[in-house]
Design an enzyme around this catalytic site. Structure first.
Site, PDB file in Angstrom:
ATOM      1  N   HIS A 384      -7.755   3.151  -6.775  1.00  0.00           N
ATOM      2  CA  HIS A 384      -6.742   4.167  -6.514  1.00  0.00           C
ATOM      3  C   HIS A 384      -6.766   5.384  -7.434  1.00  0.00           C
ATOM      4  CE1 HIS A 384      -3.376   5.579  -4.349  1.00  0.00           C
ATOM      5  NE2 HIS A 384      -2.715   4.466  -4.214  1.00  0.00           N
ATOM      6  N   TYR A 499      10.921   3.256  -3.751  1.00  0.00           N
ATOM      7  CA  TYR A 499       9.832   4.237  -3.833  1.00  0.00           C
ATOM      8  C   TYR A 499       9.181   4.391  -2.463  1.00  0.00           C
ATOM      9  CZ  TYR A 499       5.387   6.273  -5.613  1.00  0.00           C
ATOM     10  OH  TYR A 499       4.308   7.080  -5.869  1.00  0.00           O
ATOM     11  N   SER A 501       6.111   6.939  -0.955  1.00  0.00           N
ATOM     12  CA  SER A 501       5.160   7.969  -1.336  1.00  0.00           C
ATOM     13  C   SER A 501       5.053   9.038  -0.265  1.00  0.00           C
ATOM     14  CB  SER A 501       3.788   7.333  -1.560  1.00  0.00           C
ATOM     15  OG  SER A 501       2.850   8.300  -1.914  1.00  0.00           O
ATOM     16  N   THR A 512       0.741  13.120  -5.068  1.00  0.00           N
ATOM     17  CA  THR A 512       1.858  12.588  -4.283  1.00  0.00           C
ATOM     18  C   THR A 512       3.176  12.970  -4.956  1.00  0.00           C
ATOM     19  OG1 THR A 512       1.896  10.489  -5.494  1.00  0.00           O
ATOM     20  CG2 THR A 512       0.544  10.595  -3.489  1.00  0.00           C
TER      21      THR A 512
END
Length: 670
Positions: A384, A499, A501, A512
């Site tokens: 990532h 959360y 994104s 992001t």
């Protein structure tokens, strides 16, 4: 911190004459050099055409960030706690906040080639010492082919490799369509649009696109997709991208490594039957035993421990060093899981295996890996730090479209491999000493403990879908997020940091932004469902109005986030410059409200793709829920991860199904 984006893409896919289905390139001739075979696309506009004119990611004002932060934290606090936080924020707004803002803006003005968030965001990923699987590497599982014969592991793998190489060559030659979010595809996803923007000066091309309601997206992350690996180092990892294009891919089978050439000496993609033959040759070695100490497991361990072991491994022998160089420089990784099958009635074992598994047949450090199972069930697992979901999902969609609509390898394709080509398949060997063997065993035991504690729950609901949302003029994403809030409220009796994104790829080097779905509006709705006495409950019409208010707020927050007007990244950037300059960290960051807000018990990521079967990632906190979800025209679905003895993911899914039912009744009852 999973970041699958909110944009939908309407990319132009290349079309090929029917003669491709007749194995035009399935002979060992120079015909494979034909540009029609070499490139997935031949875009009128170069891939990076809009990069120079992309707007820069804006830095919000201190006042707006403080205002947005207070609104988002309010549903999580009792009145007394909120008043305390208000005081803390007010002091920040007039004292340390403006000072940090000035430093941040000064740094930003000196680095106009990038965004203020790019470097600290890379740094955050690369400094984290936690293992990559579950904690960071997300998973997206691809739908199978509707034609069973194309789901054969060899046929499927060969087609994915061919199409991936065509994507790669198109990107390298800038023949890949620029990434564009088309608000009105009929107007902008046209040759006329491309012709007009092509004659525009490069410095204003993005703004010309805006006139067509087309929004070019940042493509800087694409450079990290191929020939790339995350290298573990003490304290902070680094991303390695091979300075020279590679000709090989890394293929893994039963924990064994193979460097397989797929590009010829002239830089052309090998013909489909040659690639088929080389993968077939690797599969023939499936009876080779799994190594006693499979070093792929080491990529699933603590990053500092892996850094020391990797350094030691390369010093044991030149053989090890050369093998590591071939792994690091490989175009991408193909993992052949010959024993993995998919059960439509119970997808959880497959999702768990592809998300993390036993780590034996994996190299989690590669920029991305493609998994192909026994029945052709395929997935992409990606590291990532180098990038977000924008380019991976683009790749995922385009590969799926080509391999299911116009593949190059067919059940009757003849595999080509002769003795003179055996050198194109190199088995990578390693010399191991006791230190490495001990490291493998320790990492294996640690991974097994984590995997055994990882729970995965799954739900699919045909009643909550885009059609129902459209009929009620509400956002599909807002409805799913509302269901998450209701499910949690029903089960645990409170609201927590949530959360979601949102991509900021509309800006140069955007990454992001966090969208905070727990709002005063969602709290009002959930309390109206759960927290009232039967005789005080609102009517369906009143509840529908509350849902619509939730949707309106959700859309507002999503737009702000996508336009770089959220508050999370701004506060992150301000804290980062304070740390860089050894300044005192403001009280806002020590305040309990900030800790609550950023302890993301519910971490979510939406996956919108016709190619998608499932998506998953791990919880971002020990007692959290990791929710990968999607909503389509005919159904919605979610994969929920949690840890044993922490948050009960299975109970949450049961509550989520109940929440879906309640929302469905409200929306359907007029």
């Amino acid at each position: 911190m999973k970041c699958f984006h909110h944009f939908k893409f309407h990319s132009k896919f290349c079309s090929r004459p029917h003669l491709y289905l007749n194995n035009k390139y399935s002979t060992r001739t120079r015909e494979h050099c034909n540009p029609e075979y070499q490139f997935l696309q031949n875009s009128m506009l170069p891939s990076m055409y809009f990069q120079p004119s992309l707007p820069r990611l804006p830095i919000p004002t201190i006042e707006k960030t403080c205002e947005r932060y207070l609104k988002s934290v309010k549903p999580l606090l009792i009145d007394e706690g909120y008043r305390k936080t208000q005081d803390v924020v007010e002091k920040f707004k007039i004292s340390s906040g403006p000072q940090l803002q000035k430093i941040l803006k000064d740094r930003d003005s000196k680095n106009k080639h990038t965004s203020y968030i790019s470097e600290p965001w890379f740094d955050m990923y690369l400094r984290d010492r936690r293992s990559l699987p579950i904690n960071y590497n997300p998973l997206i599982v691809m739908k199978q082919d509707t034609r069973p014969e194309y789901n054969n592991i060899l046929i499927r793998a060969a087609n994915i490799v061919v199409s991936t190489l065509r994507f790669y060559k198109s990107l390298m030659q800038e023949n890949l369509e620029p990434e564009i979010f088309h608000l009105n595809p009929k107007k902008s996803d046209t040759d006329l649009f491309r012709k007009i923007t092509k004659i525009a000066p490069v410095s204003i091309a993005t703004y010309v696109a805006y006139a067509f309601k087309a929004f070019p997206l940042d493509m800087s992350q694409y450079k990290g997709m191929f020939n790339a690996t995350r290298i573990p180092e003490l304290d902070k990892d680094r991303i390695f991208v091979s300075p020279t294009p590679s000709r090989h891919i890394l293929v893994m089978l039963n924990g064994n490594f193979y460097a397989v050439d797929v590009i010829d000496e002239d830089g052309n993609i090998e013909s489909p039957n040659v690639i088929l033959g080389r993968i077939k040759q690797v599969l023939r070695s499936k009876n080779i035993l799994q190594p006693d100490y499979p070093i792929g497991i080491l990529t699933a361990g603590n990053r500092d421990k892996w850094a020391m072991l990797r350094y030691h491994l390369t010093k044991i022998s030149s053989k090890n060093e050369n093998s590591m160089k071939l792994i690091d420089s490989a175009l991408f990784c193909l993992c052949l899981d010959v024993n993995t099958k998919y059960d439509h009635n119970d997808p959880i074992p497959l999702v768990k295996h592809y998300l993390v598994g036993d780590g034996i047949n994996r190299w989690f450090d590669k920029s991305f890996s493609v998994f192909v199972g026994k029945d052709g069930i395929s997935a992409v697992n990606f590291e990532h730090s180098w990038g977000d979901g924008v380019c991976i999902l683009r790749y995922f969609n385009e590969i799926y479209k080509e391999i299911t609509e116009s593949p190059f390898v067919h059940p009757n394709t003849t595999a080509h491999l002769n003795d003179s080509e055996q050198k194109s398949i190199r088995s990578l060997e390693f010399d191991l000493d006791d230190q490495i063997k001990k490291g493998v065993e320790e990492t294996r035991n640690s991974l097994n403990n984590v995997v055994s504690s990882l729970n995965i729950a799954f739900t699919r609901n045909p009643h909550i879908n885009k059609k129902l949302c459209k009929a009620n003029n509400v956002s599909p994403d807002a409805i799913i997020q509302l269901a998450f809030q209701l499910a949690y409220r029903q089960l645990f009796g409170k609201y927590v940091g949530t959360y979601e994104s949102c991509s900021t790829a509309a800006f140069r080097h955007g990454r992001t932004e966090t969208m905070r779905p727990c709002t005063i509006e969602t709290k009002n709705f959930c309390d109206s469902i759960v927290g009232t006495k039967p005789n005080e409950r609102l009517s369906n019409n009143e509840l529908r109005l509350l849902i619509q208010k939730c949707s309106q707020k959700h859309n507002e927050l999503t737009k702000e986030a996508a336009m770089g007007q959220g508050f999370d990244r701004h506060l992150f950037g301000l804290k980062h410059v304070a740390e860089l300059h050894d300044m005192k960290i403001p009280n806002l960051y020590q305040d309990s409200a900030y800790q609550i807000m950023n302890y993301n018990i519910i971490s979510t990521s939406t996956l919108g793709s016709p190619a998608l079967l499932a998506g998953s990632f791990g919880p971002v906190v020990e007692d959290g829920l990791g929710i990968g979800y999607s909503i389509q025209n005919d159904e919605c679905g979610a994969v929920v991860t949690s840890y044993e003895g922490q948050r009960d993911g299975k109970a949450f899914v049961d509550s989520l199904n109940d929440a879906f039912k309640k929302i469905q009744i409200i929306l359907e009852t007029k």
